[in-house]
Design a protein around this motif. Structure first.
Motif, mmCIF file in Angstrom:
data_model
loop_
_atom_site.group_PDB
_atom_site.id
_atom_site.type_symbol
_atom_site.label_atom_id
_atom_site.label_comp_id
_atom_site.label_asym_id
_atom_site.label_seq_id
_atom_site.Cartn_x
_atom_site.Cartn_y
_atom_site.Cartn_z
ATOM 1 N N UNK A 191 6.721 11.068 12.544
ATOM 2 C CA UNK A 191 5.846 10.583 13.618
ATOM 3 C C UNK A 191 5.190 11.761 14.321
ATOM 4 N N UNK A 192 4.541 11.498 15.396
ATOM 5 C CA UNK A 192 3.881 12.571 16.131
ATOM 6 C C UNK A 192 2.397 12.538 15.866
ATOM 7 N N UNK A 193 1.649 13.303 16.588
ATOM 8 C CA UNK A 193 0.194 13.240 16.441
ATOM 9 C C UNK A 193 -0.250 13.993 15.206
ATOM 10 N N UNK A 194 -1.283 13.463 14.628
ATOM 11 C CA UNK A 194 -1.753 14.098 13.414
ATOM 12 C C UNK A 194 -2.706 15.230 13.754
ATOM 13 N N UNK A 195 -2.577 16.297 13.029
ATOM 14 C CA UNK A 195 -3.428 17.452 13.303
ATOM 15 C C UNK A 195 -4.828 17.186 12.763
ATOM 16 N N UNK A 196 -5.820 17.881 13.318
ATOM 17 C CA UNK A 196 -7.195 17.720 12.829
ATOM 18 C C UNK A 196 -7.288 17.996 11.328
ATOM 19 N N UNK A 197 -6.473 18.934 10.862
ATOM 20 C CA UNK A 197 -6.533 19.265 9.431
ATOM 21 C C UNK A 197 -6.170 18.039 8.594
ATOM 22 N N UNK A 250 1.529 8.955 -1.409
ATOM 23 C CA UNK A 250 1.965 7.726 -0.736
ATOM 24 C C UNK A 250 1.077 6.528 -1.080
ATOM 25 N N UNK A 251 -0.125 6.781 -1.549
ATOM 26 C CA UNK A 251 -1.025 5.653 -1.840
ATOM 27 C C UNK A 251 -1.088 5.306 -3.320
ATOM 28 N N UNK A 252 -0.524 6.175 -4.161
ATOM 29 C CA UNK A 252 -0.739 6.002 -5.600
ATOM 30 C C UNK A 252 0.577 5.927 -6.367
ATOM 31 N N UNK A 253 0.506 5.381 -7.569
ATOM 32 C CA UNK A 253 1.651 5.429 -8.477
ATOM 33 C C UNK A 253 1.193 6.114 -9.754
ATOM 34 N N UNK A 254 2.143 6.399 -10.631
ATOM 35 C CA UNK A 254 1.856 7.080 -11.897
ATOM 36 C C UNK A 254 1.021 8.348 -11.681
ATOM 37 N N UNK A 255 1.474 9.162 -10.755
ATOM 38 C CA UNK A 255 0.840 10.465 -10.495
ATOM 39 C C UNK A 255 -0.651 10.351 -10.208
ATOM 40 N N UNK A 283 -0.934 6.112 7.630
ATOM 41 C CA UNK A 283 -0.015 6.659 6.629
ATOM 42 C C UNK A 283 1.410 6.799 7.148
ATOM 43 N N UNK A 284 1.549 6.740 8.473
ATOM 44 C CA UNK A 284 2.848 7.091 9.032
ATOM 45 C C UNK A 284 3.780 5.897 9.204
ATOM 46 N N UNK A 285 3.239 4.671 9.161
ATOM 47 C CA UNK A 285 4.127 3.536 9.400
ATOM 48 C C UNK A 285 3.985 2.470 8.320
ATOM 49 N N UNK A 286 4.961 1.606 8.290
ATOM 50 C CA UNK A 286 4.894 0.405 7.456
ATOM 51 C C UNK A 286 4.829 0.708 5.973
ATOM 52 N N UNK A 287 4.179 -0.192 5.242
ATOM 53 C CA UNK A 287 4.087 -0.043 3.802
ATOM 54 C C UNK A 287 2.988 0.945 3.456
ATOM 55 N N UNK A 288 3.140 1.551 2.286
ATOM 56 C CA UNK A 288 2.128 2.481 1.800
ATOM 57 C C UNK A 288 1.255 1.788 0.771
ATOM 58 N N UNK A 289 0.135 2.459 0.482
ATOM 59 C CA UNK A 289 -0.746 1.927 -0.548
ATOM 60 C C UNK A 289 -0.018 1.686 -1.855
#
Ligand SMILES: *[C@@H]1O[C@H](CO)[C@@H](O)[C@H](O)[C@H]1NC(C)=O
Ligand SMILES: *[C@@H]1O[C@H](CO)[C@@H](O)[C@H](O)[C@H]1NC(C)=O
Ligand SMILES: *[C@@H]1O[C@H](CO)[C@@H](O)[C@H](O)[C@H]1NC(C)=O
Length: 631
Positions: A1-7, A253-258, A270-276
């Motif tokens: 968690x925490x704030x996401x950086x601009x990068x 986190x959003x993809x499978x099979x590389x 991206x930080x909570x719940x289910x991923x792609x």
């Protein structure tokens, strides 16, 4: 968690762009219908217009109307009722097709305003010279109208719009015929259609609408498929992660099979719940389920799975797990190993043939064009445009049959699915006794709902569990509780006093559902532990005998007392004895008096009878109350 950086934000943005680019090299097809102007003569002819992706196009049909262009509010962004305008046709008049200009607000807002003002269709005139586009639904705002827009919509070119306005300005009556008869090919007696969808249920109104559609359309789809009128296939869109990002946090986190198959994060966070990737895996399970079902010639099971999955394992309620999905598959009686084999290993660095085929299918071949809008219906290889609504979509499918080969369902809505006949529709069934079932056949396909039997309501999930509840529940199969009869004595673990559950009665122990066992009070030394007492266990109880002849066992107090009054016995008992004796005495006296009286009575009768005849001794004794003898 925490704030996401601009990068990180920047990387997200790049990734989304890259994902978008990965699909942008295809071709979108604008689906059209035709608009025939019948008057004025100068405009007579057939024009193309683009079917909007909302409202209900009348596939296979036509619609006559007159064009009206409002004097004010020409873009239709405000309700026409504000300026007191109504386009309800007068009796005998033709329906009004409202012409409005493009711009300033959503197409759906224009459609909604036209509909609420009474227009039968809305024509939107483009505000720039360009090829026709498809008017789509907004992703977020304006969605409150989405569900309820039923008027068909069409976009016309700027030039044709200008011509219509000029004719109206001129005082001409403009008669048009909207024609959807050739909007879909209808070559033969079987319609092939595809439903491009997504297992993500967290996208708000659009996802809810998709689920509603599945719920409503399922029954029809299944009947059409079972009778061989259609050949259906579900499809799922995935993206691939560009090479350079495969190892990034986003792609993992959003993809499978590389990085080969990706879906956007359901919550877009991206930080909570289910991923792609959870969505991709579920998509994959759904395609595999369809494949396995289709191989066993039951492709319609896909509709049940998707429907039940949305009820039992919704992502938006955080209920989705692989186990939950497996539970749904099992209740449909499907081969889970086959499906797992098809799903393969999502972590492997290799192609998944099923998802690869899906990505290939996404690109349009021939006339269909690319599928880029979710959800999308493809009928006879043409994309359906319009509202995702049971009636509208069924109409489109029906228009895909060669004329006169349409199934009955296209002509009547009277259908039943009879799905409960097989495997009880995957719903709960009380095997034990009465075949009570949670399966109900409805026009929309089967539903699993706990039944109400003889006024007793069953509660539960309808799939694996239902239980009688409330008043009278013990009358139904003894409330699902244990019950036994021995030597004419019945014992039950169900009580109507409590709303649910089973409990063994006193003298028994156990779960109350499958069994209650007699408690051996003697062996367990619960009662009858007095000195010299003899304890004998019985079914549900026990007998206790006190040592010595002068002792009496008091069950309530689990104690022995002397039959002879003694200091150890409470006064209460003495009173009992005293009153007992008293009552006995009074009773004996009463009997004595009664007998004496009857004796005297019969003596007197005998004497009297010598002097006068008595009519009937029986009757007279009847007329006299019994108490009489006491006096
Ligand atoms: C849409 O129609 C339904 C049923 O007719 C109604 O309950 C709902 O309030 C309507 N929604 C809007 C935004 O008008
Ligand atoms: C489903 O099965 C039928 C025949 O069994 C086959 O022709 C069809 O191609 C299959 N559909 C898909 C999408 O695999
Ligand atoms: C329940 O259904 C089964 C299978 O149809 C049947 O064999 C059985 O007799 C039924 N039981 C009752 C109590 O109706």
């Amino acid at each position: 968690m925490g704030r996401r950086s601009p990068a990180r934000w920047w990387r997200c943005a790049v990734l989304l762009l890259a994902l978008a680019l990965a699909v942008a090299d295809g071709r979108f097809v604008v689906e059209k219908n035709s608009l025939r102007v019948t008057s004025p003569a100068a405009l007579r002819g057939v024009y193309e217009c683009a079917i909007g992706n909302f409202g209900m196009p009348q596939y296979g049909g036509t619609m006559h109307g007159v064009v009206v262009y409002p004097k004010a509010n020409t873009k239709g962004c405000k309700p026409f009722s504000d300026s007191g305008l109504s386009f309800n046709p007068k009796s005998g008049g033709l329906p009004v097709f409202l012409l409005v200009d493009r711009g300033d607000c959503y197409f759906t807002t224009k459609g909604w305003n036209a509909q609420t003002a009474g227009a039968a269709a809305v024509l939107v005139a483009d505000d720039r010279a360009e090829p026709l586009i498809t008017m789509d639904t907004p992703e977020s705002a304006g969605k409150e109208h989405l569900e309820n827009i039923t008027v068909p919509s069409a976009l016309v070119s700027k030039r044709f719009g200008d011509d219509l306005k000029a004719a109206l300005e001129n005082g001409d009556m403009v008669n048009v015929l909207l024609d959807w008869r050739e909007s879909l090919p209808h070559p033969d007696e079987r319609v092939e259609y595809e439903f491009w969808t997504n297992s993500n249920d967290e996208c708000g109104a659009k996802c809810d609408m998709q689920m509603n559609f599945v719920r409503n359309f399922r029954g029809v789809a299944q009947v059409l498929e079972q009778r061989g009128y259609t050949q259906f296939a579900p499809h799922y869109i995935t993206w691939y992660c560009p090479e350079a990002f495969v190892l990034s946090k986003q792609c993992t986190s959003q993809c499978i099979n590389h990085g080969r198959y990706c879906a956007p994060d359901p919550e877009q966070d991206f930080t909570t719940g289910y991923d792609g990737k959870d969505v991709v895996v579920q998509n994959l399970i759904q395609i595999c389920l369809f494949k396995v079902a289709n191989e066993s010639r039951k492709p319609w099971l896909w509709w049940d799975y998707v429907h039940d999955f949305a009820i039992r394992c919704p992502m938006k309620e955080k209920k989705y797990t692989r186990d939950c999905a497996n539970g749904v598959i099992k209740s449909l009686g499907m081969d889970i190993d086959k499906i797992n084999k098809c799903v393969g290993d999502p972590d492997a660095d290799e192609d998944n043939p099923v998802l690869k085929a899906e990505q290939d299918a996404q690109i349009g071949h021939g006339s269909r064009g690319d599928v880029t809008i979710l959800p999308t219906f493809v009928v006879n290889n043409r994309q359906y445009r319009g509202k995702l609504d049971k009636r509208a979509v069924l109409r489109a499918i029906c228009s895909g049959f060669e004329e006169t080969t349409e199934p009955d369902i296209c002509l009547t809505q009277d259908i039943q699915t009879n799905q409960c006949l097989e495997n009880n529709g995957g719903c709960w069934l009380d095997h034990n006794s009465n075949n009570f079932t949670a399966c109900k056949d409805t026009f929309r396909g089967r539903v699993c709902e706990c039944p109400i039997v003889n006024g007793v309501k069953f509660v539960g999930d309808g799939y694996t569990h239902c239980e009688a509840s409330g008043v009278g529940r013990c009358q139904i199969n003894n409330g699902g509780c244990w019950k036994e009869t021995r030597n004419g004595k019945s014992v039950s673990a169900c009580s109507n006093e409590v709303a649910k559950g089973c409990k063994c009665p006193p003298g028994f122990k156990g779960d109350g559902i499958h069994s209650c066992e007699d408690i051996d009070e003697c062996k367990e030394r619960l009662f009858c532990q007095c000195k010299g007492c003899s304890c004998e266990n019985t079914w549900g109880s026990y007998e206790c005998g006190c040592g010595g002849n002068n002792m009496l066992y008091m069950r309530e107090h689990d104690t022995c007392i002397s039959k002879v009054a003694s200091s150890s016995v409470g006064w209460g008992f003495l009173w009992v004895v005293f009153f007992g004796l008293g009552f006995a005495g009074v009773g004996a006296y009463a009997v004595y008096k009664y007998r004496l009286r009857s004796y005297m009575d019969s003596e007197i009768r005998a004497i009297m009878a010598q002097y006068m005849p008595l009519e009937n001794q029986d009757t007279s004794s009847h007329q006299r109350p019994v108490e009489h003898a006491d006096i």
